[in-house]
Write a protein that holds these residues in place. Structure first.
Motif, PDB file in Angstrom:
ATOM      1  N   ASN A   5       0.713  -1.166   0.014  1.00 10.47           N
ATOM      2  CA  ASN A   5       0.104   0.110  -0.109  1.00 10.47           C
ATOM      3  C   ASN A   5       0.911   1.200  -0.102  1.00 10.47           C
ATOM      4  OD1 ASN A   5      -2.343  -1.267  -0.007  1.00 10.47           O
ATOM      5  ND2 ASN A   5      -2.649  -1.386   2.263  1.00 10.47           N
ATOM      6  N   SER A   9       0.888   4.140  -2.951  1.00 13.76           N
ATOM      7  CA  SER A   9       0.562   5.639  -2.650  1.00 13.76           C
ATOM      8  C   SER A   9       1.695   6.439  -2.912  1.00 13.76           C
ATOM      9  CB  SER A   9       0.085   5.950  -1.262  1.00 13.76           C
ATOM     10  OG  SER A   9       0.896   5.417  -0.323  1.00 13.76           O
ATOM     11  N   TYR A 356     -17.851   6.430  -6.442  1.00 14.74           N
ATOM     12  CA  TYR A 356     -17.696   7.703  -5.776  1.00 14.74           C
ATOM     13  C   TYR A 356     -19.053   8.393  -6.290  1.00 14.74           C
ATOM     14  CZ  TYR A 356     -12.944   6.121  -6.433  1.00 14.74           C
ATOM     15  OH  TYR A 356     -11.947   5.412  -6.462  1.00 14.74           O
ATOM     16  N   ASP A 386     -11.419   3.415  -0.662  1.00 15.14           N
ATOM     17  CA  ASP A 386     -10.045   3.385  -0.962  1.00 15.14           C
ATOM     18  C   ASP A 386      -9.438   4.698  -0.845  1.00 15.14           C
ATOM     19  OD1 ASP A 386     -11.625   4.539  -3.246  1.00 15.14           O
ATOM     20  OD2 ASP A 386      -9.971   4.064  -4.631  1.00 15.14           O
ATOM     21  N   LYS A 387     -10.280   5.705  -0.737  1.00 20.60           N
ATOM     22  CA  LYS A 387      -9.648   7.307  -0.476  1.00 20.60           C
ATOM     23  C   LYS A 387     -10.820   7.705   0.786  1.00 20.60           C
ATOM     24  CE  LYS A 387      -8.591   7.851  -5.115  1.00 20.60           C
ATOM     25  NZ  LYS A 387      -9.024   6.449  -5.845  1.00 20.60           N
ATOM     26  N   LYS A 388     -10.168   7.847   1.958  1.00 21.21           N
ATOM     27  CA  LYS A 388     -10.936   7.945   2.927  1.00 21.21           C
ATOM     28  C   LYS A 388     -11.829   9.581   2.805  1.00 21.21           C
ATOM     29  CE  LYS A 388      -9.102   4.960   6.219  1.00 21.21           C
ATOM     30  NZ  LYS A 388      -8.466   4.645   7.551  1.00 21.21           N
ATOM     31  N   ILE A 390     -12.404  11.148   0.060  1.00 26.38           N
ATOM     32  CA  ILE A 390     -13.427  11.173  -0.913  1.00 26.38           C
ATOM     33  C   ILE A 390     -14.526  10.394  -0.323  1.00 26.38           C
ATOM     34  CG2 ILE A 390     -13.900  10.396  -3.231  1.00 26.38           C
ATOM     35  CD1 ILE A 390     -11.908  12.516  -3.253  1.00 26.38           C
TER      36      ILE A 390
END
Length: 500
Positions: A5, A9, A356, A386-388, A390
Motif C-alpha cells: 500500500n 501511494s 464515488y 479506497d480514499k477516505k 473522498i
C-alpha cells in the motif's frame, strides 16, 4: 500488504509533492518580483479581473466556476495566474491534436453502413461523440473482475492479427505478468501488440518500457508527466479497453492490477463490472484506440489499413449497443448528460453502481426528481473506501438524496469500483465513467450503452444480488446530529468538491 500500500501511494505522494514544490517556487518568484517591482501587483490584479470576467462567461458547471471565483477574489494578485495553471481545463497542445484525429474518425464513421436514424437520445450521443449504434453485436456481462480476466486470457490466446490495450492503471503482479506472457508470445508470432498507458496511473520506468518494446510490444504514454509542467496534467486517460483482431473488445471498470481480480485484498472483496463485445460494435472501440494512438505516437497510422477488421461477424441477438468515448476537450459533458437523460426518462427504476458520488447540482436534481416522480432509484456504493477523504465527501451527499426518496446501499464485503446504470429493463450503461467531477469533466472515458439486449436483465440481477450483501443507509443514520467540526469539514469539502 502494508508495504504494498505504501508503494501504491508513493507515486501519488511524489506527484503531489512536486506540485506543491512548484507552487512554492512560483509563489517565491512572484513575491520577489512584486518586492522589486511593486507595480506588478496592479498588473496581476487587473489580469485577475479579466480572468474573472472570462470565467463567469464560460460554459462550465456553476459549482466549478464558483470555487474559482472565490479563490481569485481571495488572492487578487496571484489568483488569475493560479487559475490558468490549475483551473483552466484547456488541454495541452498535444492532447488538442486529438480533435484533428477525431475528425478523421468521424468521417470514417459517417461512411459506415451501420449508421441508422435513432431515437433522440441515441441521436444526441452519436452527434456528440461521432460513434454509432450497432445491432448484430453479442455482449457478455461480468459481475467480478476475476471472471472477466479468465475470458480476457482465453481470447488473447486466440489473437491472430492485432491486440490493442489502453489502460489507466497497470501494476506489476500476477494479473499483469500472466497477461504479459501471452502478449510476448503473440508478438513473437507476428501479432501486432500495442499498449497505451496513462503516465499518472501507471508507474512504469523508462527502463521497463524499453524492456517491453524489446519483447515486441509497442508502448506509448498518454500525456506524459513532465517536471515543472505537472500543473497542466489534469487530463488523464481513464479508459480501460482491450481489442482483439477487431472482433472482440473488453471494457469496464477493471484496470490491470491484482486487487481487481481479488488476488490481493487491500480494501476487502473488490467488485467491478465489465463487458465483452463480439461483432460489429467492436469497430467503434478499434477506432477509439487508433485516434488515441495517433495523437501520442510519432508515426501516423493509416486507419484504412484496419478497415478490413471492422467486426464483420454478425450475431443473431436482440437489441443494440452504442460504444462511445467521452473527452474533456469538446465542452460536451457527454457522460454526465447520458446519466441525467437515463434518470429523466426512467419510469419504473434506475439502479446504479458507482465508487464515488461527488456530483453537480444538475445530477443531484435529476436523482431527486426521479425519486419524487415515484421511480425506484437505488445507488450502491463501497462499504470499504479506497480514499477516505473522498468517501467522507461521498457520504455527505446522502442526506440530499435520501430525503428525496433515493435508496442508498453500501457494499459491505469491500470496495465497489463498478460504474453501471440499468433502467426499466430497457437500457443500461457499463463503462469507466464515475459519478465525480474528474471523471465527468476532466478525463478521457468510454462506455457502452445497451438497449433491449438480453444482457440488461443480467445487469439488473447483479445489482439486486449485490444489494442483498449491502447495508441500506437509513434516514435516521443520515439525520444523526454531527459535531460542529464534522459539519465544518463537510462544508469545506463540498465547496472544493469540483476540484477533487
Amino acid at each position: 500488504m502494508y508495504m504494498k500500500n505504501l508503494k501504491i501511494s508513493g507515486r501519488l505522494f511524489a506527484i503531489v509533492s512536486l506540485i506543491v514544490l512548484q507552487m512554492v517556487f512560483a509563489f517565491s518568484i512572484i513575491s520577489f518580483l512584486l518586492y522589486r517591482f511593486p507595480h506588478l501587483g496592479m498588473i496581476g490584479t487587473i489580469f485577475s479581473i479579466f480572468v474573472l470576467l472570462s470565467l463567469v462567461k464560460k460554459d462550465k458547471p456553476s459549482a466549478y466556476k464558483l470555487i474559482w471565483v472565490i479563490f481569485v477574489l481571495a488572492f487578487p494578485i496571484l489568483g488569475g495566474f493560479i487559475y490558468l495553471f490549475l483551473g483552466d481545463k484547456k488541454p495541452t497542445r498535444k492532447i488538442a491534436k486529438f480533435m484533428r484525429e477525431h475528425a478523421i474518425i468521424q468521417k470514417i464513421l459517417d461512411e459506415s453502413e451501420a449508421y441508422k436514424k435513432e431515437d433522440p437520445f441515441f441521436n444526441y450521443i452519436t452527434k456528440s461523440s461521432g460513434f454509432k449504434s450497432y445491432e448484430n453485436t453479442d455482449t457478455k456481462y461480468y459481475n467480478f473482475g476475476e471472471k472477466m480476466f479468465e475470458d480476457m486470457i482465453l481470447e488473447l490466446e486466440k489473437a491472430q492479427k492485432f491486440i490493442f490495450l489502453e489502460y489507466f492503471i497497470i501494476k506489476k503482479g500476477y494479473m499483469w505478468e500472466t497477461m504479459l506472457s501471452v502478449l510476448t508470445r503473440k508478438a513473437s508470432e507476428n501479432v501486432e501488440v500495442k499498449l497505451i498507458l496513462d503516465d499518472f496511473g501507471t508507474a512504469f520506468s523508462n527502463k521497463y518500457l524499453k524492456e517491453l518494446r524489446q519483447k515486441g510490444i509497442k508502448v506509448i504514454r498518454f500525456n506524459p508527466l513532465v517536471p515543472f509542467l505537472l500543473l497542466f496534467m489534469n487530463n488523464r486517460d481513464h479508459r480501460k479497453i482491450m481489442i482483439i483482431d477487431g472482433e472482440i473488445a473488453f471494457c469496464g471498470g477493471m484496470n490491470i492490477s491484482d486487487e481487481y481480480i481479488n488476488k490481493t485484498n487491500p480494501f476487502g472483496k473488490w467488485k467491478d463490472t465489465g463487458l465483452m463485445l463480439k461483432g460489429q460494435g467492436v469497430w467503434s472501440f478499434t477506432l477509439m484506440f487508433i485516434e488515441m494512438w495517433d495523437t501520442f505516437s510519432k508515426k501516423h497510422e493509416r486507419i484504412n489499413d484496419y478497415l478490413k477488421y471492422k467486426g464483420n461477424s454478425n450475431f443473431n441477438v436482440s437489441g443494440k449497443v452504442l460504444p462511445f468515448g467521452d473527452t474533456p476537450i469538446d465542452n460536451e459533458e457527454l457522460g454526465e448528460n447520458t446519466y441525467v437523460e437515463i434518470l429523466n426518462r426512467a419510469k419504473d427504476y434506475v439502479y446504479i453502481f458507482t465508487p464515488y458520488l461527488i456530483v453537480s447540482d444538475r445530477i443531484l436534481y435529476a436523482f431527486q426528481m426521479a425519486a419524487k416522480r415515484g421511480v425506484d432509484v437505488r445507488i450502491v456504493l463501497p462499504g470499504i473506501p479506497d480514499k477516505k477523504l473522498i468517501f467522507r465527501l461521498t457520504r455527505s451527499y446522502y442526506r440530499f438524496l435520501i430525503g428525496a426518496g433515493v435508496k442508498i446501499y453500501e457494499y459491505t464485503p469491500g470496495f465497489l469500483h463498478a460504474k453501471s446504470f440499468v433502467s426499466d429493463d430497457k437500457i443500461a450503461v457499463v463503462g469507466t465513467i464515475n459519478l465525480d467531477f474528474r471523471s465527468l469533466y476532466l478525463h478521457f472515458e468510454c462506455a457502452v450503452i445497451l438497449e433491449n439486449t438480453d444482457t440488461i436483465m443480467v445487469i439488473k440481477e447483479d445489482v439486486l444480488e449485490t444489494i442483498e450483501v449491502s447495508n441500506k443507509i437509513s434516514r435516521k443514520i443520515v439525520n444523526k446530529r454531527k459535531a460542529f467540526i464534522d459539519e465544518f469539514i463537510e462544508a469545506i469539502l463540498h465547496l472544493f468538491s469540483p476540484l477533487l
